[in-house]
Motif scaffolding. Structure first.
Motif, PDB file in Angstrom:
ATOM      1  N   GLN A   1      47.941  43.179   0.961  1.00 13.11           N
ATOM      2  CA  GLN A   1      47.804  41.829   1.517  1.00 13.11           C
ATOM      3  C   GLN A   1      48.058  41.782   3.021  1.00 13.11           C
ATOM      4  N   VAL A   2      49.011  42.564   3.491  1.00 14.73           N
ATOM      5  CA  VAL A   2      49.446  42.426   4.890  1.00 14.73           C
ATOM      6  C   VAL A   2      48.944  43.565   5.772  1.00 14.73           C
ATOM      7  N   HIS A   3      48.852  44.770   5.213  1.00 16.69           N
ATOM      8  CA  HIS A   3      48.545  45.935   6.041  1.00 16.69           C
ATOM      9  C   HIS A   3      47.192  46.562   5.690  1.00 16.69           C
ATOM     10  N   GLY A   4      46.330  45.791   5.028  1.00 13.53           N
ATOM     11  CA  GLY A   4      44.993  46.291   4.724  1.00 13.53           C
ATOM     12  C   GLY A   4      44.987  47.512   3.831  1.00 13.53           C
ATOM     13  N   GLY A   5      46.021  47.632   2.971  1.00 11.57           N
ATOM     14  CA  GLY A   5      46.079  48.758   2.042  1.00 11.57           C
ATOM     15  C   GLY A   5      46.704  50.007   2.627  1.00 11.57           C
ATOM     16  N   LEU A   6      47.100  49.945   3.905  1.00  9.44           N
ATOM     17  CA  LEU A   6      47.681  51.117   4.572  1.00  9.44           C
ATOM     18  C   LEU A   6      49.207  51.030   4.581  1.00  9.44           C
ATOM     19  N   ALA A   7      49.836  52.166   4.825  1.00  8.17           N
ATOM     20  CA  ALA A   7      51.291  52.182   4.981  1.00  8.17           C
ATOM     21  C   ALA A   7      51.633  51.602   6.351  1.00  8.17           C
ATOM     22  N   PRO A   8      52.623  50.721   6.437  1.00  6.41           N
ATOM     23  CA  PRO A   8      52.989  50.148   7.737  1.00  6.41           C
ATOM     24  C   PRO A   8      53.544  51.215   8.680  1.00  6.41           C
TER      25      PRO A   8
ATOM     26  N   HIS B   1      60.054  42.856   8.332  1.00 10.68           N
ATOM     27  CA  HIS B   1      61.362  42.325   7.921  1.00 10.68           C
ATOM     28  C   HIS B   1      61.222  41.587   6.589  1.00 10.68           C
ATOM     29  N   ALA B   2      60.444  42.194   5.690  1.00  6.34           N
ATOM     30  CA  ALA B   2      60.181  41.577   4.391  1.00  6.34           C
ATOM     31  C   ALA B   2      60.768  42.441   3.292  1.00  6.34           C
ATOM     32  N   GLU B   3      61.149  41.782   2.196  1.00  7.23           N
ATOM     33  CA  GLU B   3      61.596  42.522   1.025  1.00  7.23           C
ATOM     34  C   GLU B   3      61.216  41.770  -0.227  1.00  7.23           C
ATOM     35  N   SER B   4      61.241  42.465  -1.361  1.00 11.13           N
ATOM     36  CA  SER B   4      60.876  41.866  -2.637  1.00 11.13           C
ATOM     37  C   SER B   4      61.666  40.588  -2.856  1.00 11.13           C
ATOM     38  N   ALA B   5      60.996  39.604  -3.438  1.00 18.89           N
ATOM     39  CA  ALA B   5      61.676  38.351  -3.731  1.00 18.89           C
ATOM     40  C   ALA B   5      62.728  38.552  -4.817  1.00 18.89           C
ATOM     41  N   ALA B   6      62.490  39.510  -5.700  1.00 19.92           N
ATOM     42  CA  ALA B   6      63.427  39.758  -6.799  1.00 19.92           C
ATOM     43  C   ALA B   6      63.709  41.245  -6.901  1.00 19.92           C
ATOM     44  N   GLU B   7      64.839  41.564  -7.459  1.00 17.74           N
ATOM     45  CA  GLU B   7      65.154  42.956  -7.756  1.00 17.74           C
ATOM     46  C   GLU B   7      64.438  43.344  -9.040  1.00 17.74           C
ATOM     47  N   HIS B   8      63.999  44.582  -9.103  1.00 21.28           N
ATOM     48  CA  HIS B   8      63.296  45.069 -10.283  1.00 21.28           C
ATOM     49  C   HIS B   8      64.184  46.055 -11.031  1.00 21.28           C
ATOM     50  N   PRO B   9      64.226  45.956 -12.342  1.00 22.79           N
ATOM     51  CA  PRO B   9      65.071  46.888 -13.093  1.00 22.79           C
ATOM     52  C   PRO B   9      64.556  48.322 -13.037  1.00 22.79           C
ATOM     53  N   THR B  10      63.262  48.480 -12.755  1.00 21.60           N
ATOM     54  CA  THR B  10      62.705  49.832 -12.673  1.00 21.60           C
ATOM     55  C   THR B  10      62.043  50.031 -11.306  1.00 21.60           C
ATOM     56  N   ARG B  11      61.877  51.293 -10.944  1.00 20.09           N
ATOM     57  CA  ARG B  11      61.226  51.628  -9.683  1.00 20.09           C
ATOM     58  C   ARG B  11      59.766  51.177  -9.676  1.00 20.09           C
ATOM     59  N   ASP B  12      59.128  51.216 -10.850  1.00 20.47           N
ATOM     60  CA  ASP B  12      57.713  50.838 -10.947  1.00 20.47           C
ATOM     61  C   ASP B  12      57.476  49.410 -10.458  1.00 20.47           C
ATOM     62  N   GLY B  13      58.380  48.501 -10.791  1.00 21.27           N
ATOM     63  CA  GLY B  13      58.222  47.108 -10.380  1.00 21.27           C
ATOM     64  C   GLY B  13      58.251  46.966  -8.871  1.00 21.27           C
ATOM     65  N   ALA B  14      59.184  47.666  -8.226  1.00 22.02           N
ATOM     66  CA  ALA B  14      59.279  47.605  -6.764  1.00 22.02           C
ATOM     67  C   ALA B  14      58.065  48.277  -6.125  1.00 22.02           C
ATOM     68  N   GLU B  15      57.559  49.337  -6.755  1.00 20.38           N
ATOM     69  CA  GLU B  15      56.367  49.998  -6.214  1.00 20.38           C
ATOM     70  C   GLU B  15      55.136  49.095  -6.353  1.00 20.38           C
ATOM     71  N   TYR B  16      55.129  48.258  -7.372  1.00 28.49           N
ATOM     72  CA  TYR B  16      54.051  47.275  -7.507  1.00 28.49           C
ATOM     73  C   TYR B  16      54.097  46.299  -6.330  1.00 28.49           C
ATOM     74  N   ASP B  17      55.304  45.837  -5.981  1.00 29.67           N
ATOM     75  CA  ASP B  17      55.460  44.960  -4.815  1.00 29.67           C
ATOM     76  C   ASP B  17      54.995  45.664  -3.539  1.00 29.67           C
ATOM     77  N   GLN B  18      55.313  46.945  -3.435  1.00 31.17           N
ATOM     78  CA  GLN B  18      54.915  47.733  -2.261  1.00 31.17           C
ATOM     79  C   GLN B  18      53.388  47.771  -2.134  1.00 31.17           C
ATOM     80  N   ALA B  19      52.718  48.065  -3.238  1.00 29.78           N
ATOM     81  CA  ALA B  19      51.254  48.140  -3.212  1.00 29.78           C
ATOM     82  C   ALA B  19      50.655  46.782  -2.871  1.00 29.78           C
ATOM     83  N   ALA B  20      51.225  45.712  -3.459  1.00 29.14           N
ATOM     84  CA  ALA B  20      50.703  44.362  -3.200  1.00 29.14           C
ATOM     85  C   ALA B  20      50.909  43.985  -1.735  1.00 29.14           C
ATOM     86  N   HIS B  21      52.073  44.293  -1.183  1.00 32.69           N
ATOM     87  CA  HIS B  21      52.338  43.950   0.217  1.00 32.69           C
ATOM     88  C   HIS B  21      51.430  44.741   1.156  1.00 32.69           C
ATOM     89  N   ARG B  22      51.291  46.022   0.868  1.00 33.39           N
ATOM     90  CA  ARG B  22      50.404  46.847   1.704  1.00 33.39           C
ATOM     91  C   ARG B  22      48.975  46.316   1.671  1.00 33.39           C
TER      92      ARG B  22
END
Ligand SMILES: [Zn+2]
Length: 82
Positions: A34-41, A11-32
């Motif tokens: 930090q929280v999921h050991g680099g794996l897809a949840p 139930h988590a989402e980026s703290a900020a909106e990103h103007p480009t998809r790349d920024g949100a994908e960076y958040d995705q990689a960081a979350h995976r």
């Protein structure tokens, strides 16, 4: 149109909106990492476009339309008397 990363099982989402998809994908990689050991949840995560109605930006056009109608009514009422 901005993008935001969401992780459904956390139930988590980026703290900020990103103007480009790349920024949100960076958040995705960081979350995976930090929280999921680099794996897809298991429950799924996604990078989604944030639509203007979801951000509440619709208030401005709604009030602008109302203000425009009031202005039009004033102009018509003023012209009718002549
Ligand atoms: Zn997660």
């Amino acid at each position: 149109m901005p993008y935001r990363y969401r992780c459904r099982p956390c139930h988590a989402e980026s703290a900020a909106e990103h103007p480009t998809r790349d920024g949100a994908e960076y958040d995705q990689a960081a979350h995976r990492d930090q929280v999921h050991g680099g794996l897809a949840p298991a429950g799924g995560d996604s990078v989604d476009r944030v639509h203007s109605h979801a951000r509440g930006d619709r208030l401005l056009p709604r009030y602008s339309l109302a203000a425009g109608l009031v202005l039009l009514a004033l102009v018509l009422a003023n012209c009718w008397g002549r």
